[in-house]
Scaffold this motif. Structure first.
Motif, PDB file in Angstrom:
ATOM      1  N   SER A  94       0.900  -1.366  -0.169  1.00  0.00           N
ATOM      2  CA  SER A  94      -0.043  -0.678  -0.389  1.00  0.00           C
ATOM      3  C   SER A  94       0.973   1.370   0.079  1.00  0.00           C
ATOM      4  CB  SER A  94      -0.604  -0.034   1.300  1.00  0.00           C
ATOM      5  OG  SER A  94      -0.096   0.091   2.301  1.00  0.00           O
ATOM      6  N   ALA A  95       1.812   1.051   0.213  1.00  0.00           N
ATOM      7  CA  ALA A  95       3.159   2.201  -0.225  1.00  0.00           C
ATOM      8  C   ALA A  95       3.012   3.122  -1.027  1.00  0.00           C
ATOM      9  CB  ALA A  95       4.418   2.006  -0.226  1.00  0.00           C
ATOM     10  N   ALA A  96       2.748   2.739  -1.841  1.00  0.00           N
ATOM     11  CA  ALA A  96       2.194   3.930  -3.780  1.00  0.00           C
ATOM     12  C   ALA A  96       1.089   4.547  -3.066  1.00  0.00           C
ATOM     13  CB  ALA A  96       2.162   3.233  -4.830  1.00  0.00           C
ATOM     14  N   GLY A  97      -0.341   3.681  -2.796  1.00  0.00           N
ATOM     15  CA  GLY A  97      -1.280   4.670  -2.433  1.00  0.00           C
ATOM     16  C   GLY A  97      -1.441   5.585  -1.361  1.00  0.00           C
ATOM     17  N   ILE A  98      -0.584   5.360  -0.134  1.00  0.00           N
ATOM     18  CA  ILE A  98      -0.437   5.997   1.209  1.00  0.00           C
ATOM     19  C   ILE A  98      -0.007   7.103   0.401  1.00  0.00           C
ATOM     20  CG2 ILE A  98       0.226   6.155   3.620  1.00  0.00           C
ATOM     21  CD1 ILE A  98      -0.723   3.276   3.270  1.00  0.00           C
ATOM     22  N   SER A  99       1.686   7.278   0.111  1.00  0.00           N
ATOM     23  CA  SER A  99       2.348   8.698  -0.280  1.00  0.00           C
ATOM     24  C   SER A  99       1.833   9.285  -1.353  1.00  0.00           C
ATOM     25  CB  SER A  99       3.620   7.399  -1.048  1.00  0.00           C
ATOM     26  OG  SER A  99       4.264   7.231  -0.438  1.00  0.00           O
ATOM     27  N   GLY A 100       1.078   8.697  -2.357  1.00  0.00           N
ATOM     28  CA  GLY A 100      -0.391   9.534  -3.610  1.00  0.00           C
ATOM     29  C   GLY A 100      -0.466  10.543  -2.685  1.00  0.00           C
ATOM     30  N   LEU A 102      -0.749  11.109   0.890  1.00  0.00           N
ATOM     31  CA  LEU A 102      -0.012  12.588   1.746  1.00  0.00           C
ATOM     32  C   LEU A 102       0.515  13.707   0.494  1.00  0.00           C
ATOM     33  CD1 LEU A 102       2.292  10.306   3.910  1.00  0.00           C
ATOM     34  CD2 LEU A 102       0.208  11.205   4.292  1.00  0.00           C
ATOM     35  N   ILE A 103       0.982  13.401  -0.716  1.00  0.00           N
ATOM     36  CA  ILE A 103       1.874  13.745  -1.404  1.00  0.00           C
ATOM     37  C   ILE A 103       0.797  14.486  -2.213  1.00  0.00           C
ATOM     38  CG2 ILE A 103       2.962  14.454  -3.683  1.00  0.00           C
ATOM     39  CD1 ILE A 103       4.534  11.647  -2.918  1.00  0.00           C
ATOM     40  N   PHE A 104      -0.537  14.808  -2.418  1.00  0.00           N
ATOM     41  CA  PHE A 104      -1.214  15.417  -3.030  1.00  0.00           C
ATOM     42  C   PHE A 104      -2.281  15.937  -2.383  1.00  0.00           C
ATOM     43  CE2 PHE A 104      -1.286  12.213  -6.642  1.00  0.00           C
ATOM     44  CZ  PHE A 104      -0.486  12.664  -7.703  1.00  0.00           C
ATOM     45  N   GLY A 105      -2.358  15.428  -0.786  1.00  0.00           N
ATOM     46  CA  GLY A 105      -2.343  16.165   0.108  1.00  0.00           C
ATOM     47  C   GLY A 105      -2.034  17.735   0.305  1.00  0.00           C
ATOM     48  N   TYR A 106      -0.425  17.248   1.142  1.00  0.00           N
ATOM     49  CA  TYR A 106       0.355  18.620   0.893  1.00  0.00           C
ATOM     50  C   TYR A 106       0.051  19.244  -0.443  1.00  0.00           C
ATOM     51  CZ  TYR A 106       4.277  21.235   1.142  1.00  0.00           C
ATOM     52  OH  TYR A 106       5.014  21.909   1.864  1.00  0.00           O
ATOM     53  N   LEU A 107      -0.044  18.456  -1.515  1.00  0.00           N
ATOM     54  CA  LEU A 107      -0.011  20.413  -3.094  1.00  0.00           C
ATOM     55  C   LEU A 107      -1.229  20.687  -3.123  1.00  0.00           C
ATOM     56  CD1 LEU A 107       1.302  17.532  -5.056  1.00  0.00           C
ATOM     57  CD2 LEU A 107       2.674  19.856  -4.259  1.00  0.00           C
ATOM     58  N   ALA A 108      -2.424  19.630  -2.594  1.00  0.00           N
ATOM     59  CA  ALA A 108      -3.539  21.520  -2.364  1.00  0.00           C
ATOM     60  C   ALA A 108      -3.492  21.871  -0.996  1.00  0.00           C
ATOM     61  CB  ALA A 108      -4.515  20.059  -1.755  1.00  0.00           C
TER      62      ALA A 108
END
Length: 118
Positions: A94-100, A102-108
């Motif tokens: 699940s690392a890719a989904g969780i990382s995505g 977090l990254i997109f949440g931060y960018l938003a």
């Protein structure tokens, strides 16, 4: 037609969860845990993969799909690494989904102005 099926399946899952939240006194955190555990249990029983193949993203995106992903990762890691796979399989799968997320949440949060509830 696959998009319509995915939309309808995901919508039915979300509607059932909303009904569960409205008709019981369960807190949202507990409902999320129920969904993740249900996905893992359905995966372990061999029910989730055929459902996933039929429903596509409508079954993969909700928390049921996350539970199934954790189960699949753990099952593969245990087969490969033994007992140590219990601890690393879910993270690896699940690392890719969780990382995505977090990254997109931060960018938003950079684009929009997040505010705390008062």
């Amino acid at each position: 037609m696959e998009y319509v099926k995915a939309f309808l399946v995901g919508g039915v899952i979300c509607a059932l969860v909303q009904i569960l939240m409205d008709k019981t006194k369960l807190m949202p955190g507990r409902v999320m845990v129920i969904l993740v555990v249900s996905g893992a249990v359905f995966g372990s029983l061999g029910w989730y993969q055929p459902f996933l193949e039929w429903a596509g993203a409508g079954a993969a995106v909700p928390l049921l799909g996350f539970g199934n992903t954790l189960w699949t990762g753990i099952k593969e890691a245990v087969a490969k690494d033994g007992v140590l796979g219990l601890f690393q399989g879910g993270f690896t799968a699940s690392a890719a989904g969780i990382s995505g997320a977090l990254i997109f949440g931060y960018l938003a949060s950079l684009v929009f102005e997040p505010k705390m509830k008062r």
